[in-house]
Design a protein around this motif. Structure first.
Motif, PDB file in Angstrom:
ATOM      1  N   SER A 168      -4.905 -57.366  39.503  1.00 48.88           N
ATOM      2  CA  SER A 168      -6.066 -56.482  39.700  1.00 48.88           C
ATOM      3  C   SER A 168      -7.056 -56.549  38.544  1.00 48.88           C
ATOM      4  CB  SER A 168      -5.615 -55.019  39.877  1.00 48.88           C
ATOM      5  OG  SER A 168      -4.881 -54.848  41.056  1.00 48.88           O
ATOM      6  N   PHE A 169      -6.527 -56.636  37.309  1.00 47.66           N
ATOM      7  CA  PHE A 169      -7.380 -56.508  36.133  1.00 47.66           C
ATOM      8  C   PHE A 169      -7.544 -57.796  35.336  1.00 47.66           C
ATOM      9  CE2 PHE A 169      -5.764 -51.929  36.346  1.00 47.66           C
ATOM     10  CZ  PHE A 169      -6.834 -51.545  37.140  1.00 47.66           C
ATOM     11  N   GLY A 170      -7.184 -58.921  35.931  1.00 51.14           N
ATOM     12  CA  GLY A 170      -7.468 -60.209  35.315  1.00 51.14           C
ATOM     13  C   GLY A 170      -6.552 -60.592  34.172  1.00 51.14           C
ATOM     14  N   LYS A 171      -7.021 -61.526  33.346  1.00 52.86           N
ATOM     15  CA  LYS A 171      -6.243 -62.083  32.246  1.00 52.86           C
ATOM     16  C   LYS A 171      -6.399 -61.201  31.010  1.00 52.86           C
ATOM     17  CE  LYS A 171      -7.197 -66.718  34.025  1.00 52.86           C
ATOM     18  NZ  LYS A 171      -7.835 -68.031  33.762  1.00 52.86           N
ATOM     19  N   LEU A 195     -10.223 -55.204  30.048  1.00 46.49           N
ATOM     20  CA  LEU A 195      -9.722 -55.226  31.417  1.00 46.49           C
ATOM     21  C   LEU A 195     -10.902 -55.377  32.366  1.00 46.49           C
ATOM     22  CD1 LEU A 195      -7.112 -54.163  30.058  1.00 46.49           C
ATOM     23  CD2 LEU A 195      -6.802 -52.672  32.037  1.00 46.49           C
ATOM     24  N   LYS A 196     -10.735 -56.275  33.345  1.00 44.39           N
ATOM     25  CA  LYS A 196     -11.824 -56.541  34.282  1.00 44.39           C
ATOM     26  C   LYS A 196     -11.360 -56.361  35.722  1.00 44.39           C
ATOM     27  CE  LYS A 196     -14.108 -59.857  31.201  1.00 44.39           C
ATOM     28  NZ  LYS A 196     -14.644 -61.226  31.053  1.00 44.39           N
ATOM     29  N   GLY A 201     -16.198 -56.065  33.570  1.00 46.10           N
ATOM     30  CA  GLY A 201     -15.457 -55.282  32.592  1.00 46.10           C
ATOM     31  C   GLY A 201     -15.427 -53.806  32.937  1.00 46.10           C
ATOM     32  N   ILE A 202     -14.233 -53.208  32.879  1.00 46.14           N
ATOM     33  CA  ILE A 202     -14.118 -51.782  33.206  1.00 46.14           C
ATOM     34  C   ILE A 202     -13.473 -50.961  32.084  1.00 46.14           C
ATOM     35  CG2 ILE A 202     -14.119 -52.086  35.715  1.00 46.14           C
ATOM     36  CD1 ILE A 202     -11.052 -51.779  35.608  1.00 46.14           C
ATOM     37  N   VAL A 203     -12.625 -51.609  31.252  1.00 53.01           N
ATOM     38  CA  VAL A 203     -12.009 -50.884  30.143  1.00 53.01           C
ATOM     39  C   VAL A 203     -12.062 -51.762  28.894  1.00 53.01           C
ATOM     40  CG1 VAL A 203      -9.978 -49.692  29.256  1.00 53.01           C
ATOM     41  CG2 VAL A 203     -10.431 -49.693  31.724  1.00 53.01           C
TER      42      VAL A 203
END
Length: 266
Positions: A168-171, A195-196, A201-203
């Motif tokens: 969900s949040f990528g590498k 986190l993406k 980017g979200i976090v």
């Protein structure tokens, strides 16, 4: 008779030093119902949105300071999970030191996280893979890959980096602090990379903290997990999506618990 009585007294004093702590004594804020649920092996969950998170943090545990820190955030949220797991057959003949070493070495087997699953409510309560890939790093460079280590003794403190490809949040790269004392081991993870979601980017780095605490008790291994996201609300809107960060982070704590205790039960 006096000599026998003295020997008996010494024996019981000795037992008091080697015996573990009762899990129930570690949760003075638990309700009677929560205590009964813990002893029966049920998972107990809480969130800072509706609960006092310190209720779920074992008294005097390594993660106490971390819990207080994340609860002091001006903006953010915290989730918590407690569960009591019976000692597996593989550990029943071990000394306390051997148990801690066994727990520690299993926590280092990061590559075995690849393919672990969680229940996705967004996907209709179906099992989904959480990590497409995972491995240990020698530094915070994702290409600095190394094999999962096995050690001969448990350090009081160690720092390592891991790479996780989250579905969900990528590498992502996480820094993990390993902390140990007497009958307890804790892993405290923070994201070193952003986190993406769908490449957006979200976090920000350092804003996600996840802690796993394992304590040896009379009744079994007490697992306590807390996770937090700083400077974010439990739900965020992104384009046409509503991302339930609170549920996502809770799912990851539970999945890590299942992965870990699935390993030591082998």
């Amino acid at each position: 008779m006096k000599k026998i009585a003295s020997l008996i007294l010494i024996f019981f004093v000795f037992l008091s030093f080697i015996s573990a702590t009762s899990a129930l004594d570690l949760f003075p804020l638990y309700t009677t119902e929560q205590k009964a649920s813990l002893i029966s092996g049920e998972m107990i969950k809480g969130t800072s949105v509706s609960d006092d998170i310190m209720t779920f943090v074992p008294a005097g545990s390594i993660i106490t300071d971390t819990a207080k820190e994340v609860l002091s955030y001006e903006k953010g949220f915290v989730v918590a999970v407690d569960m009591l797991i019976p000692y597996p057959e593989s550990m029943k003949d071990m000394s306390e030191d051997e148990m801690l070493l066994y727990l520690y070495n299993n926590s280092l087997q990061v590559s075995t996280m690849k393919g672990i699953e969680y229940i996705s409510h967004r996907a209709g309560d179906k099992l989904k893979v959480l990590f497409d890939d995972a491995y240990m790093l020698l530094s915070d460079d994702k290409d600095d890959k190394t094999e999962d280590p096995i050690v001969d003794s448990v350090p009081e403190y160690a720092e390592r980096y891991v790479y996780m490809k989250d579905t969900s949040f990528g590498k992502n790269i996480y820094r993990i602090e390993y902390k140990a004392k007497a009958n307890e081991l804790a892993l405290e993870m923070r994201n070193s990379s952003e986190l993406k979601f769908m490449g957006i980017g979200i976090v920000a780095p350092g804003k996600v903290a996840m802690s796993m605490d394992m304590m040896l008790t009379d009744e079994g291994i007490l697992f306590s997990g807390i996770a937090s996201v700083k400077d974010k609300t439990p739900k965020i809107n992104l384009l046409l999506y509503t991302i339930d960060l609170e549920e996502s982070i809770m799912n990851r704590v539970i999945a890590l618990k299942d992965w870990y205790f699935g390993r030591i039960g082998d």
